[in-house]
Write a protein that holds these residues in place. Structure first.
Motif, mmCIF file in Angstrom:
data_model
loop_
_atom_site.group_PDB
_atom_site.id
_atom_site.type_symbol
_atom_site.label_atom_id
_atom_site.label_comp_id
_atom_site.label_asym_id
_atom_site.label_seq_id
_atom_site.Cartn_x
_atom_site.Cartn_y
_atom_site.Cartn_z
ATOM 1 N N SER A 82 -9.310 -4.436 11.269
ATOM 2 C CA SER A 82 -8.912 -3.028 11.312
ATOM 3 C C SER A 82 -7.834 -2.863 12.375
ATOM 4 N N VAL A 83 -6.804 -2.088 12.052
ATOM 5 C CA VAL A 83 -5.653 -1.935 12.948
ATOM 6 C C VAL A 83 -5.373 -0.451 13.159
ATOM 7 N N PHE A 84 -5.160 -0.060 14.413
ATOM 8 C CA PHE A 84 -4.759 1.297 14.749
ATOM 9 C C PHE A 84 -3.334 1.264 15.304
ATOM 10 N N TYR A 85 -2.498 2.195 14.845
ATOM 11 C CA TYR A 85 -1.122 2.284 15.329
ATOM 12 C C TYR A 85 -0.576 3.668 14.980
ATOM 13 N N ILE A 86 0.626 3.982 15.469
ATOM 14 C CA ILE A 86 1.272 5.266 15.207
ATOM 15 C C ILE A 86 2.462 5.048 14.275
ATOM 16 N N SER A 87 2.567 5.910 13.266
ATOM 17 C CA SER A 87 3.705 5.862 12.351
ATOM 18 C C SER A 87 4.394 7.220 12.340
ATOM 19 N N ASN A 88 5.702 7.195 12.089
ATOM 20 C CA ASN A 88 6.472 8.430 12.012
ATOM 21 C C ASN A 88 7.278 8.470 10.720
ATOM 22 N N VAL A 95 1.698 10.157 13.163
ATOM 23 C CA VAL A 95 0.366 10.069 12.565
ATOM 24 C C VAL A 95 -0.355 8.841 13.122
ATOM 25 N N LEU A 96 -1.634 9.005 13.451
ATOM 26 C CA LEU A 96 -2.478 7.858 13.765
ATOM 27 C C LEU A 96 -2.833 7.177 12.456
ATOM 28 N N MET A 97 -2.417 5.916 12.333
ATOM 29 C CA MET A 97 -2.601 5.181 11.088
ATOM 30 C C MET A 97 -3.711 4.143 11.222
ATOM 31 N N CYS A 98 -4.243 3.767 10.068
ATOM 32 C CA CYS A 98 -5.262 2.734 9.983
ATOM 33 C C CYS A 98 -4.855 1.753 8.902
ATOM 34 N N TRP A 135 -6.240 -1.960 7.074
ATOM 35 C CA TRP A 135 -7.460 -2.748 6.974
ATOM 36 C C TRP A 135 -7.262 -3.930 6.028
ATOM 37 N N GLY A 136 -8.135 -4.912 6.174
ATOM 38 C CA GLY A 136 -8.083 -6.088 5.329
ATOM 39 C C GLY A 136 -9.038 -7.142 5.843
ATOM 40 N N THR A 137 -8.678 -8.410 5.654
ATOM 41 C CA THR A 137 -9.471 -9.535 6.132
ATOM 42 C C THR A 137 -8.556 -10.481 6.894
ATOM 43 N N THR A 138 -9.109 -11.611 7.343
ATOM 44 C CA THR A 138 -8.308 -12.569 8.094
ATOM 45 C C THR A 138 -7.191 -13.171 7.253
ATOM 46 N N SER A 139 -7.292 -13.049 5.941
ATOM 47 C CA SER A 139 -6.251 -13.621 5.081
ATOM 48 C C SER A 139 -5.083 -12.667 4.856
ATOM 49 N N GLY A 140 -5.237 -11.397 5.147
ATOM 50 C CA GLY A 140 -4.136 -10.463 4.949
ATOM 51 C C GLY A 140 -4.581 -9.015 4.972
ATOM 52 N N ILE A 141 -3.631 -8.107 5.206
ATOM 53 C CA ILE A 141 -3.906 -6.673 5.208
ATOM 54 C C ILE A 141 -3.866 -6.155 3.776
ATOM 55 N N THR A 142 -4.887 -5.382 3.422
ATOM 56 C CA THR A 142 -4.998 -4.854 2.061
ATOM 57 C C THR A 142 -4.173 -3.600 1.876
ATOM 58 N N ASP A 143 -4.310 -2.651 2.794
ATOM 59 C CA ASP A 143 -3.625 -1.366 2.640
ATOM 60 C C ASP A 143 -3.689 -0.615 3.957
ATOM 61 N N SER A 144 -3.062 0.557 3.989
ATOM 62 C CA SER A 144 -3.092 1.412 5.170
ATOM 63 C C SER A 144 -3.137 2.868 4.722
ATOM 64 N N GLN A 145 -3.573 3.737 5.625
ATOM 65 C CA GLN A 145 -3.625 5.163 5.314
ATOM 66 C C GLN A 145 -3.588 5.970 6.610
ATOM 67 N N PRO A 146 -3.123 7.219 6.550
ATOM 68 C CA PRO A 146 -3.120 8.065 7.750
ATOM 69 C C PRO A 146 -4.528 8.551 8.071
ATOM 70 N N LEU A 147 -4.829 8.624 9.364
ATOM 71 C CA LEU A 147 -6.121 9.130 9.807
ATOM 72 C C LEU A 147 -6.019 10.536 10.380
#
Length: 328
Positions: free
Chosen positions: A177-183, A189-192, A194-206
């Motif tokens: 799980s990754v937290f970061y800011i996107s503009n 927006v605080l973004m999230c 998510w995925g597994t050790t093999s790669g990130i699946t997707d992201s969405q605004p929180l």
């Protein structure tokens, strides 16, 4: 019968010009006072409403980050009690797996930073308002179902609040799980992601309106930019930025990240335009009061004064890690 003439004292007469001007002036003053009172009332209602929304947004962001951070480093029982059965050894500096907690100071989202072994941020990959990026890794817990098969116990979630569907296949099969800011949309927006050790699946605004995300790491036995020294307890001795945990080698850097004992999080949230009582908004200190944990070497530790009339709120909290990151 002849009517009596009306006496001069009862004769009707109009207003003089002076009286009319005085009446108009008084009426104008009363109208201006009413409009001013209405404007102040509307501003007050807008400020109260914005403050309430900011508190709700801050409460949600805080609760989500807290829950994900305390999950960091969790291993399912069969892997936590028998780490030698896997190539992934928690606390082993020579392990190739990435640490359970890793952060990047003043960094925009980049999957190469999340999945790869890169520890430095390029000059073109700086974060929105010098915001940081936080990467968390942990496993789902497992149970034995009635039919004897293995399933997840649904106690762990990713940053979107979803429980994993499958049990981990080995000790390095972890949720990310990754937290970061996107503009990207013009609004911070605080973004999230998510995925597994093999790669990130997707992201969405929180949470919309989060202008700054600042993170310090409470470490034990870590000297900035150096390999760790001996550690004897789980109490953080100092708080460092993410880039201060980067040492001369990847192994030493990973060992530093395994010495993280707590995380201090600071955020600056803003309301809509015109929500502040005044146009000029003072500087904000997301990591604490001025002079406490802000530093000239950390651009994001001070959010500069603004003139956009937006109400702002600073949120600061510290999370002590539930799971040690360097178990043998």
């Amino acid at each position: 019968m002849q009517k009596k003439p009306v006496s001069q004292g009862f004769q009707e007469r109009g207003l003089t010009l002076v009286e009319l001007l005085v009446a108009l002036a008084l009426g104008g003053l009363i109208t201006l006072a009413a409009v001013a009172a209405l404007t102040v009332s509307r501003q007050g209602f807008a400020t109260v409403d914005a403050a309430s929304q900011l508190r709700d947004n801050a409460r949600f962001a805080t609760s989500m980050i807290r829950r994900l951070v305390v999950q960091a480093g969790y291993l399912d029982t069969k892997y936590a009690t028998n780490s030698a059965s896997s190539s992934f050894l928690v606390g082993n500096p020579s392990a190739t797996s990435e640490p359970n907690i890793k952060g990047f100071n003043n960094a925009n989202y980049n999957q190469g930073l999340v999945i790869g072994t890169t520890n430095t941020v390029s000059s073109t990959g700086r974060g929105v308002n010098s915001s940081d990026m936080l990467v968390l890794r942990y496993q789902a817990g497992t149970i034995v179902k009635a039919d004897g098969s293995e399933g997840v116990d649904k106690t762990m979630i990713d940053c979107r609040g979803t429980t994993p569907a499958t049990a981990p296949m080995d000790a390095d099969d972890r949720i990310v799980s990754v937290f970061y800011i996107s503009n990207a949309s013009g609004e911070p927006v605080l973004m999230c992601a998510w995925g597994t050790t093999s790669g990130i699946t997707d992201s969405q605004p929180l949470v919309e309106g989060v202008e700054s995300l600042q993170i310090l790491y409470g470490v034990d036995g870590v000297t900035p930019s150096s390999a760790p020294t001996a550690s004897t307890d789980s109490t953080p001795e100092r708080y460092l930025r993410g880039d201060q945990l980067v040492a001369s080698t990847d192994a030493a850097t990973n060992a530093n990240w395994e010495r993280v004992r707590s995380i201090r999080v600071g955020m600056v949230l803003r309301g809509p335009p015109g929500s502040a009582p005044e146009k000029n908004v003072p500087a904000q200190y997301p990591l604490g009061a001025a002079g406490l944990m802000n530093a000239s070497t950390d651009a994001g530790s001070t959010f500069p004064a603004q003139t956009d009339g937006r109400l702002r709120q600073t949120v600061t909290f510290t999370i002590h890690l539930r799971n040690r990151q360097d178990l043998p």
